[in-house]
Write a protein that holds these residues in place. Structure first.
Motif, PDB file in Angstrom:
ATOM      1  N   ASP A  73       0.848  -1.187   0.000  1.00 33.24           N
ATOM      2  CA  ASP A  73       0.000   0.000   0.000  1.00 33.24           C
ATOM      3  C   ASP A  73       0.884   1.237   0.000  1.00 33.24           C
ATOM      4  OD1 ASP A  73      -2.683   1.105   2.240  1.00 33.24           O
ATOM      5  OD2 ASP A  73      -1.793   2.031   0.479  1.00 33.24           O
ATOM      6  N   ALA A  74       0.518   2.210  -0.857  1.00 30.75           N
ATOM      7  CA  ALA A  74       1.306   3.440  -0.916  1.00 30.75           C
ATOM      8  C   ALA A  74       1.336   4.154   0.426  1.00 30.75           C
ATOM      9  CB  ALA A  74       0.745   4.370  -1.995  1.00 30.75           C
ATOM     10  N   SER A  75       0.334   3.881   1.281  1.00 31.63           N
ATOM     11  CA  SER A  75       0.299   4.551   2.577  1.00 31.63           C
ATOM     12  C   SER A  75       1.434   4.100   3.480  1.00 31.63           C
ATOM     13  CB  SER A  75      -1.044   4.283   3.266  1.00 31.63           C
ATOM     14  OG  SER A  75      -1.198   2.907   3.571  1.00 31.63           O
ATOM     15  N   MET A  76       2.119   2.999   3.111  1.00 28.80           N
ATOM     16  CA  MET A  76       3.244   2.526   3.897  1.00 28.80           C
ATOM     17  C   MET A  76       4.477   3.396   3.685  1.00 28.80           C
ATOM     18  SD  MET A  76       2.812  -1.586   3.311  1.00 28.80           S
ATOM     19  CE  MET A  76       4.279  -1.995   4.252  1.00 28.80           C
ATOM     20  N   VAL A  77       4.481   4.204   2.616  1.00 30.42           N
ATOM     21  CA  VAL A  77       5.610   5.080   2.357  1.00 30.42           C
ATOM     22  C   VAL A  77       5.556   6.261   3.315  1.00 30.42           C
ATOM     23  CG1 VAL A  77       6.734   6.540   0.652  1.00 30.42           C
ATOM     24  CG2 VAL A  77       5.636   4.418  -0.063  1.00 30.42           C
ATOM     25  N   PRO A  78       6.642   6.577   4.014  1.00 31.41           N
ATOM     26  CA  PRO A  78       6.632   7.684   4.976  1.00 31.41           C
ATOM     27  C   PRO A  78       6.196   8.996   4.343  1.00 31.41           C
ATOM     28  CG  PRO A  78       8.650   6.389   5.163  1.00 31.41           C
ATOM     29  CD  PRO A  78       7.950   5.913   3.928  1.00 31.41           C
ATOM     30  N   GLU A  79       5.542   9.814   5.140  1.00 33.99           N
ATOM     31  CA  GLU A  79       5.090  11.108   4.642  1.00 33.99           C
ATOM     32  C   GLU A  79       6.262  12.028   4.305  1.00 33.99           C
ATOM     33  OE1 GLU A  79       1.991  11.958   3.814  1.00 33.99           O
ATOM     34  OE2 GLU A  79       1.548   9.871   4.256  1.00 33.99           O
ATOM     35  N   ASN A  80       7.417  11.804   4.929  1.00 40.58           N
ATOM     36  CA  ASN A  80       8.584  12.645   4.645  1.00 40.58           C
ATOM     37  C   ASN A  80       9.383  12.083   3.468  1.00 40.58           C
ATOM     38  OD1 ASN A  80       9.491  10.357   5.954  1.00 40.58           O
ATOM     39  ND2 ASN A  80      11.026  11.408   7.191  1.00 40.58           N
ATOM     40  N   PHE A  81       8.670  11.621   2.460  1.00 42.89           N
ATOM     41  CA  PHE A  81       9.307  11.098   1.258  1.00 42.89           C
ATOM     42  C   PHE A  81      10.193  12.196   0.662  1.00 42.89           C
ATOM     43  CE2 PHE A  81       9.601   9.567  -3.095  1.00 42.89           C
ATOM     44  CZ  PHE A  81       9.600   8.186  -2.954  1.00 42.89           C
ATOM     45  N   PRO A  82      11.447  11.890   0.323  1.00 41.66           N
ATOM     46  CA  PRO A  82      12.352  12.944  -0.155  1.00 41.66           C
ATOM     47  C   PRO A  82      11.928  13.503  -1.505  1.00 41.66           C
ATOM     48  CG  PRO A  82      13.331  10.785  -0.492  1.00 41.66           C
ATOM     49  CD  PRO A  82      12.097  10.564   0.336  1.00 41.66           C
ATOM     50  N   VAL A  83      12.241  14.755  -1.717  1.00 42.05           N
ATOM     51  CA  VAL A  83      12.002  15.399  -3.006  1.00 42.05           C
ATOM     52  C   VAL A  83      13.315  16.012  -3.474  1.00 42.05           C
ATOM     53  CG1 VAL A  83       9.588  15.900  -2.494  1.00 42.05           C
ATOM     54  CG2 VAL A  83      11.345  17.596  -1.948  1.00 42.05           C
ATOM     55  N   LEU A  84      13.418  16.231  -4.764  1.00 41.69           N
ATOM     56  CA  LEU A  84      14.598  16.901  -5.293  1.00 41.69           C
ATOM     57  C   LEU A  84      14.487  18.395  -5.025  1.00 41.69           C
ATOM     58  CD1 LEU A  84      15.171  15.140  -8.748  1.00 41.69           C
ATOM     59  CD2 LEU A  84      16.474  14.835  -6.639  1.00 41.69           C
ATOM     60  N   GLU A  85      15.489  18.945  -4.386  1.00 41.96           N
ATOM     61  CA  GLU A  85      15.502  20.374  -4.078  1.00 41.96           C
ATOM     62  C   GLU A  85      15.906  21.171  -5.324  1.00 41.96           C
ATOM     63  OE1 GLU A  85      14.347  21.410  -1.355  1.00 41.96           O
ATOM     64  OE2 GLU A  85      14.245  19.488  -0.301  1.00 41.96           O
ATOM     65  N   PRO A  86      15.593  22.461  -5.338  1.00 42.36           N
ATOM     66  CA  PRO A  86      15.914  23.285  -6.517  1.00 42.36           C
ATOM     67  C   PRO A  86      17.365  23.183  -6.971  1.00 42.36           C
ATOM     68  CG  PRO A  86      14.453  24.484  -5.064  1.00 42.36           C
ATOM     69  CD  PRO A  86      14.826  23.223  -4.338  1.00 42.36           C
ATOM     70  N   ASP A  87      18.305  23.139  -6.006  1.00 43.76           N
ATOM     71  CA  ASP A  87      19.707  23.070  -6.401  1.00 43.76           C
ATOM     72  C   ASP A  87      20.070  21.710  -7.000  1.00 43.76           C
ATOM     73  OD1 ASP A  87      19.316  21.916  -3.858  1.00 43.76           O
ATOM     74  OD2 ASP A  87      21.461  22.037  -3.442  1.00 43.76           O
ATOM     75  N   GLU A  88      19.269  20.671  -6.684  1.00 35.49           N
ATOM     76  CA  GLU A  88      19.498  19.346  -7.258  1.00 35.49           C
ATOM     77  C   GLU A  88      18.872  19.241  -8.642  1.00 35.49           C
ATOM     78  OE1 GLU A  88      19.482  16.263  -3.589  1.00 35.49           O
ATOM     79  OE2 GLU A  88      17.631  17.424  -3.809  1.00 35.49           O
ATOM     80  N   ILE A  89      17.807  19.999  -8.853  1.00 35.26           N
ATOM     81  CA  ILE A  89      17.133  19.981 -10.150  1.00 35.26           C
ATOM     82  C   ILE A  89      17.877  20.835 -11.160  1.00 35.26           C
ATOM     83  CG2 ILE A  89      15.010  20.626 -11.363  1.00 35.26           C
ATOM     84  CD1 ILE A  89      13.492  20.001  -8.782  1.00 35.26           C
ATOM     85  N   GLY A  90      18.381  21.978 -10.685  1.00 33.92           N
ATOM     86  CA  GLY A  90      19.074  22.880 -11.591  1.00 33.92           C
ATOM     87  C   GLY A  90      18.086  23.656 -12.442  1.00 33.92           C
ATOM     88  N   THR A  91      18.608  24.416 -13.350  1.00 33.22           N
ATOM     89  CA  THR A  91      17.777  25.250 -14.219  1.00 33.22           C
ATOM     90  C   THR A  91      17.724  24.655 -15.614  1.00 33.22           C
ATOM     91  OG1 THR A  91      18.402  27.230 -12.975  1.00 33.22           O
ATOM     92  CG2 THR A  91      17.423  27.549 -15.154  1.00 33.22           C
ATOM     93  N   ALA A  92      16.521  24.334 -16.037  1.00 35.73           N
ATOM     94  CA  ALA A  92      16.350  23.785 -17.380  1.00 35.73           C
ATOM     95  C   ALA A  92      16.287  24.925 -18.394  1.00 35.73           C
ATOM     96  CB  ALA A  92      15.071  22.959 -17.450  1.00 35.73           C
ATOM     97  N   PRO A  93      16.704  24.665 -19.612  1.00 30.76           N
ATOM     98  CA  PRO A  93      16.580  25.691 -20.657  1.00 30.76           C
ATOM     99  C   PRO A  93      15.125  26.118 -20.789  1.00 30.76           C
ATOM    100  CG  PRO A  93      17.941  23.859 -21.400  1.00 30.76           C
ATOM    101  CD  PRO A  93      17.326  23.428 -20.103  1.00 30.76           C
TER     102      PRO A  93
END
Length: 230
Positions: free
Chosen positions: A27-47
């Motif tokens: 069940d997706a509910s088993m995944v912790p609520e603090n699931f990591p996300v990519l921060e702006p500096d990790e994403i960078g700036t796309a053209p």
């Protein structure tokens, strides 16, 4: 077993399937609520893309009925089409795919507006809506056609997917490492018409009620501010 449910099956087998699916499917509910996300500096700036230009992403996360239903909820997603990618047989049929011998995965090709929803956000939806640690399996659906995969269309999609996968593993979100393939996109073959918009057209079907419905409901709780109609 999912394919069997499409046809006439004695009630006792349907009930047994649903009970087993509830036990085995993560069940997706088993995944912790603090699931990591990519921060702006990790994403960078796309053209910068011209206004109105859309992008395409292709994801495999088990049953494409589930994957399609999930991505159709997101703002910025203009189209989500079920189909087949990653194999060696041209224009495969669903029956061929079910043998596991075509090399294809069940996938959904997503056309999206990057000004509304980013590829990084789609990756979060992808990884939060299935179990990416079970090799060639999602619940009772077993076989290479159900593998977890990101078929990247650009070098940037590849970099973001690899970066995000590493971050999820490092965060210890799952007890086991991710087995998601990150491979170049080659061809996409649209699935048969009866597979398209499957959940929207069959919400009362047993598989939809037991498997897809709970995934969509969890998505609505987690991404409520990024969904269509919210």
């Amino acid at each position: 077993m999912r394919a069997v449910l499409m046809w006439a099956v004695p009630l006792v087998l349907v009930v047994a399937y649903l009970l087993l699916a509830k036990i085995i499917t993560r069940d997706a509910s088993m995944v912790p609520e603090n699931f990591p996300v990519l921060e702006p500096d990790e994403i960078g700036t796309a053209p910068a893309a011209p206004a109105g230009v859309v992008e395409v992403a292709t994801f495999g996360s088990g049953c494409f009925w589930c994957t399609e239903a999930v991505f159709q909820q997101m703002k910025g997603v203009q189209k989500a089409v079920s189909g087949y990618s990653g194999g060696h047989v041209p224009n495969p049929t669903y029956e061929q795919i079910c043998t596991g011998r075509t090399g294809h995965a069940e996938v959904v090709q997503v056309t999206f507006d990057p000004a509304v929803v980013s590829f990084a956000e789609l990756l979060e939806v992808f990884w939060r809506s299935h179990d990416p640690t079970t090799l060639n399996r999602q619940g009772n659906d077993v076989g290479t056609q159900y593998r977890s995969a990101v078929f990247y269309h650009t070098e940037r999609q590849k970099q973001l997917a690899e970066r995000y996968k590493s971050k999820i593993d490092a965060a210890g979100v799952y007890q086991s490492p991710l087995v998601t393939q990150i491979v170049p996109f080659s061809e996409f073959f649209s699935a048969e018409a009866y597979h398209q918009d499957y959940y929207a057209s069959n919400t009362q079907q047993p598989y939809c009620r037991a498997i897809i419905g709970p995934k969509v409901e969890k998505l609505r709780k987690v991404f409520h501010d990024r969904l269509k109609g919210e």
